[in-house]
Design a protein around this motif. Structure first.
Motif, PDB file in Angstrom:
ATOM      1  N   LEU A 171      20.226  66.823  51.171  1.00  0.00           N
ATOM      2  CA  LEU A 171      20.812  65.698  51.351  1.00  0.00           C
ATOM      3  C   LEU A 171      21.522  65.286  50.045  1.00  0.00           C
ATOM      4  O   LEU A 171      22.564  64.797  49.779  1.00  0.00           O
ATOM      5  CB  LEU A 171      19.667  64.457  51.639  1.00  0.00           C
TER       6      LEU A 171
ATOM      7  N   THR B 213      20.180  58.142  51.595  1.00  0.00           N
ATOM      8  CA  THR B 213      19.432  59.147  52.584  1.00  0.00           C
ATOM      9  C   THR B 213      18.454  59.885  51.716  1.00  0.00           C
ATOM     10  O   THR B 213      17.459  60.328  52.335  1.00  0.00           O
ATOM     11  CB  THR B 213      20.569  60.086  53.369  1.00  0.00           C
TER      12      THR B 213
ATOM     13  N   THR C 102      14.173  59.892  52.646  1.00  0.00           N
ATOM     14  CA  THR C 102      13.149  61.004  52.999  1.00  0.00           C
ATOM     15  C   THR C 102      11.888  60.550  52.395  1.00  0.00           C
ATOM     16  O   THR C 102      10.751  61.228  52.862  1.00  0.00           O
ATOM     17  CB  THR C 102      13.632  62.185  52.443  1.00  0.00           C
TER      18      THR C 102
ATOM     19  N   LEU D  99      18.784  63.134  59.543  1.00  0.00           N
ATOM     20  CA  LEU D  99      19.585  62.593  58.586  1.00  0.00           C
ATOM     21  C   LEU D  99      20.656  63.989  57.576  1.00  0.00           C
ATOM     22  O   LEU D  99      21.516  63.799  57.429  1.00  0.00           O
ATOM     23  CB  LEU D  99      18.779  62.098  57.457  1.00  0.00           C
TER      24      LEU D  99
ATOM     25  N   THR E  79      24.672  63.989  58.033  1.00  0.00           N
ATOM     26  CA  THR E  79      25.067  63.759  56.736  1.00  0.00           C
ATOM     27  C   THR E  79      25.990  65.044  56.603  1.00  0.00           C
ATOM     28  O   THR E  79      27.275  64.980  56.032  1.00  0.00           O
ATOM     29  CB  THR E  79      24.421  63.439  55.526  1.00  0.00           C
TER      30      THR E  79
END
Length: 218
Positions: A151, A185, A189, A200, A204
């Motif tokens: 992420l 994001t 987590t 996610l 993303t």
């Protein structure tokens, strides 16, 4: 609480179970997410057109800020008037993200509730790299660090893309905060189940690739 999610959660539960016949649960979540994003793709195309419209309005937006920068109420009223006259919205790009919230809530609920449809939730026993997909935050270590790292990379590329293609988002109240949302994001987590983290990461990454391709095609 959140009883209105019972039916969609049950539907997602059976869908993922169907997909996990030939696939792992984690891969089924990825396919579920890609299906959601494919469904929302027409809205993403509309958002891309909105970005181009906002870019065309930048000179007028800056003129309004220079004229009414100290009067926030007057500036907001003039910005609203400008949007109405131009037939565009400065926040149209947020629509695909907002419409994903129900799907994210379903995924979160699916991996936090012990029963689905009155039966034990067998998905809670699914693992990836030996980590239960229902584990939260650091309890999902080391998987949580793998997802967080992915992420962070996607967020970095997203912010750099925004810096190279600045539009009116940076000119509206809260625009700078919107640019940093991708990094939120990574923090998520730490509190969501690993299954939601996989969602996610997939969504993303799709967003970053989709925006780059739509901009290239414009």
């Amino acid at each position: 609480m959140f009883g209105f999610l019972d039916v969609p959660v049950a539907g997602a539960y059976h869908l993922i179970h169907t997909l996990t016949g030939p696939l792992s649960t984690a891969l089924a979540i990825v396919l579920f997410t890609l299906g959601v994003r494919l469904l929302l793709h027409p809205l993403a195309r509309s958002a891309a057109r909105g970005e181009r419209s906002r870019a065309a309005l930048l000179p007028e937006i800056r003129a309004l800020q220079a004229e009414h920068g100290r009067d926030r109420e007057r500036l907001a009223a003039e910005m609203t008037k400008l949007q109405q006259e131009s037939g565009t919205s400065l926040f149209v790009g947020c629509l695909p993200m907002l419409l994903q919230l129900p799907f994210f809530m379903v995924m979160y609920r699916l991996f936090t509730t012990p029963t689905v449809g009155g039966e034990p939730n067998s998905l809670l026993g699914a693992t990836l790299f030996g980590t239960p997909l229902g584990a939260h935050g650091l309890a999902g270590s080391p998987l949580v660090f793998v997802i967080a790292a992915g992420l962070a990379v996607v967020a970095w590329f997203s912010v750099r893309w925004q810096d190279r293609h600045r539009d009116a988002t940076a000119e509206v109240p809260g625009g700078k905060l919107l640019r940093l949302l991708p990094y939120g994001t990574v923090l998520a987590t730490l509190v969501v189940p690993q299954a939601a983290g996989i969602y996610l990461l997939t969504t993303t990454a799709w967003t970053a690739a989709e925006r780059a391709l739509l901009r290239r095609g414009s």
